[in-house]
Write an enzyme that holds these catalytic residues in place. Structure first.
Site, PDB file in Angstrom:
ATOM      1  N   ASP A 126       0.615  -1.315   0.056  1.00  0.00           N
ATOM      2  CA  ASP A 126      -0.024  -0.095   0.010  1.00  0.00           C
ATOM      3  C   ASP A 126       0.784   1.687  -0.152  1.00  0.00           C
ATOM      4  O   ASP A 126       0.404   2.015  -0.011  1.00  0.00           O
ATOM      5  CB  ASP A 126      -1.028  -0.342   1.489  1.00  0.00           C
ATOM      6  CG  ASP A 126      -0.368  -0.048   2.674  1.00  0.00           C
ATOM      7  OD1 ASP A 126       0.765  -0.095   2.436  1.00  0.00           O
ATOM      8  OD2 ASP A 126      -1.116   0.416   3.818  1.00  0.00           O
ATOM      9  N   CYS A 234      -7.121   2.755  14.029  1.00  0.00           N
ATOM     10  CA  CYS A 234      -8.735   2.770  14.644  1.00  0.00           C
ATOM     11  C   CYS A 234      -9.529   1.380  13.935  1.00  0.00           C
ATOM     12  O   CYS A 234      -9.105   1.369  12.905  1.00  0.00           O
ATOM     13  CB  CYS A 234      -9.540   3.748  15.008  1.00  0.00           C
ATOM     14  SG  CYS A 234     -10.620   3.582  15.353  1.00  0.00           S
ATOM     15  N   CYS A 237     -15.211   1.295  12.674  1.00  0.00           N
ATOM     16  CA  CYS A 237     -15.598   0.724  11.754  1.00  0.00           C
ATOM     17  C   CYS A 237     -15.403  -0.537  11.099  1.00  0.00           C
ATOM     18  O   CYS A 237     -16.576  -0.824  10.491  1.00  0.00           O
ATOM     19  CB  CYS A 237     -15.192   1.989  10.292  1.00  0.00           C
ATOM     20  SG  CYS A 237     -13.450   1.578   9.449  1.00  0.00           S
TER      21      CYS A 237
END
Length: 365
Positions: A126, A234, A237
């Site tokens: 990435d 995090c 979600c």
């Protein structure tokens, strides 16, 4: 052939697509123009944008793109200490950039051996300028969800993606999947900081992952209470997504190198982490994605997390952080005020403008 070779190397999903122009490049440039990338200015550099628009800029003779997915561990280890921080699950094991690159190189070597001829390759993780989620969706590895993550049915979104450009024409194996989010908006509604402008649109400037990793300055005061105890990245979600419920199937167990190295690499003791010196931090983050941030940024994040524990047991560690650099001290001041440590704040003397601004900010925590 590719699926067989990839599975032998340890990839959980793999497919081949032809070299084509991306279909979402205009959406990417409009996202940049809207300022949603925040301080990640490198994303808008002309060379970076141009490379995203044309895979041939990464490998001139590229004729096929192999897209792969590698699952990482979604489970939390047992953590006995009460004041614990949280590290995003992808960052708890070895640095996935190294793990993915090693496997992509091995896949290229295996392909060359199978074909009996040299193969020019370009492995991409990435950090490379590639529209990785679009390619993964077009390859049929999964579909892009409303939180912009790729969901690979059977694996969920707890995967890292990689690509291997090759100079040979391979048989296309892609079977694109349609989005399956339907009317669900659990990920959008669960975001603590309201980082989603809309479905499929993330404003990085409000994202906890961005704030704890990419943002190097003062965290906006109004966002700090919503950051909870996240100290690196995090997963909120992802945690609420129905596709991430349950445990992986036996054949889809996460790569061993992408499992937590220890409890401290997953749910670290915040008090102990706040007390780590430079050498100790270097040892903790060695060969992990955690090395992406400096000790100063890590301690800034730890200070916020300690303030969000709501526990008076965090106060001594925060007082100790008042001896660190101004950025850390400023956030420690905020955390102490949040915990009602008025005596400790009254005793602190500081002449740095950053810290003084925080000390004079009042009780709006």
């Amino acid at each position: 052939m590719i699926a067989e070779l990839a599975r032998a190397i340890g990839f959980h999903r793999a497919a081949v697509i032809p070299i084509e122009a991306p279909r979402r490049h205009a959406l990417y440039t409009s996202w940049l123009a809207a300022g949603h990338a925040g301080e990640m200015t490198y994303l808008a550099q002309p060379e970076h944008v141009a490379q995203r628009a044309d895979l041939h800029t990464l490998l001139a003779g590229a004729r096929s793109l192999v897209v792969v997915a590698l699952a990482y561990d979604r489970r939390d280890p047992e953590a006995p200490v009460a004041l614990r921080g949280t590290i995003a699950r992808y960052a708890r094991g070895d640095d996935y950039h190294m793990v993915m690159r090693d496997k992509l190189v091995a896949l290229g070597d295996a392909l060359a051996a199978r074909l009996g001829r040299p193969v020019a390759t370009r492995p991409c993780v990435d950090s490379a300028p590639v529209h990785e989620r679009e390619w993964a969706e077009r390859a049929g590895l999964g579909f892009v969800a409303k939180n912009t993550m790729l969901i690979a049915p059977g694996l969920g979104s707890y995967v890292v993606l990689g690509e291997l450009l090759v100079d040979v024409e391979l048989g296309v194996t892609a079977e694109p999947q349609k989005p399956r989010c339907g009317s669900c908006r659990a990920c959008l509604d669960a975001c603590p900081t309201g980082a989603f402008v809309d479905a499929y649109v993330l404003d990085a400037r409000r994202c906890i992952s961005y704030l704890t990793i990419e943002h190097e300055g003062v965290i906006p005061r109004e966002l700090r209470p919503q950051m909870g105890t996240w100290v690196f990245g995090c997963d909120v979600c992802q945690e609420v997504c129905p596709f991430n419920a349950g445990s992986p199937k036996p054949d889809d167990e996460p790569d061993p190198r992408l499992r937590p190295r220890s409890v401290e690499h997953a749910l670290p003791d915040l008090v102990a982490l706040a007390a780590r010196g430079a050498n100790q931090v270097r040892q903790l983050v060695k060969r992990t994605a955690l090395r992406r941030i400096s000790r100063e940024i890590l301690l800034r994040n730890v200070a916020i997390a300690l303030g969000n524990t709501g526990s008076p047991d965090a106060i001594p560690a925060l007082v100790a952080l008042l001896r660190e650099r101004p950025l850390v001290r400023a956030h420690a001041v905020w955390a102490l005020r949040r915990l009602g440590a008025s005596a400790q704040l009254a005793a602190h003397r500081d002449d740095d403008p950053l810290v003084l601004a925080e000390m004079n900010a009042g009780d709006d925590t």
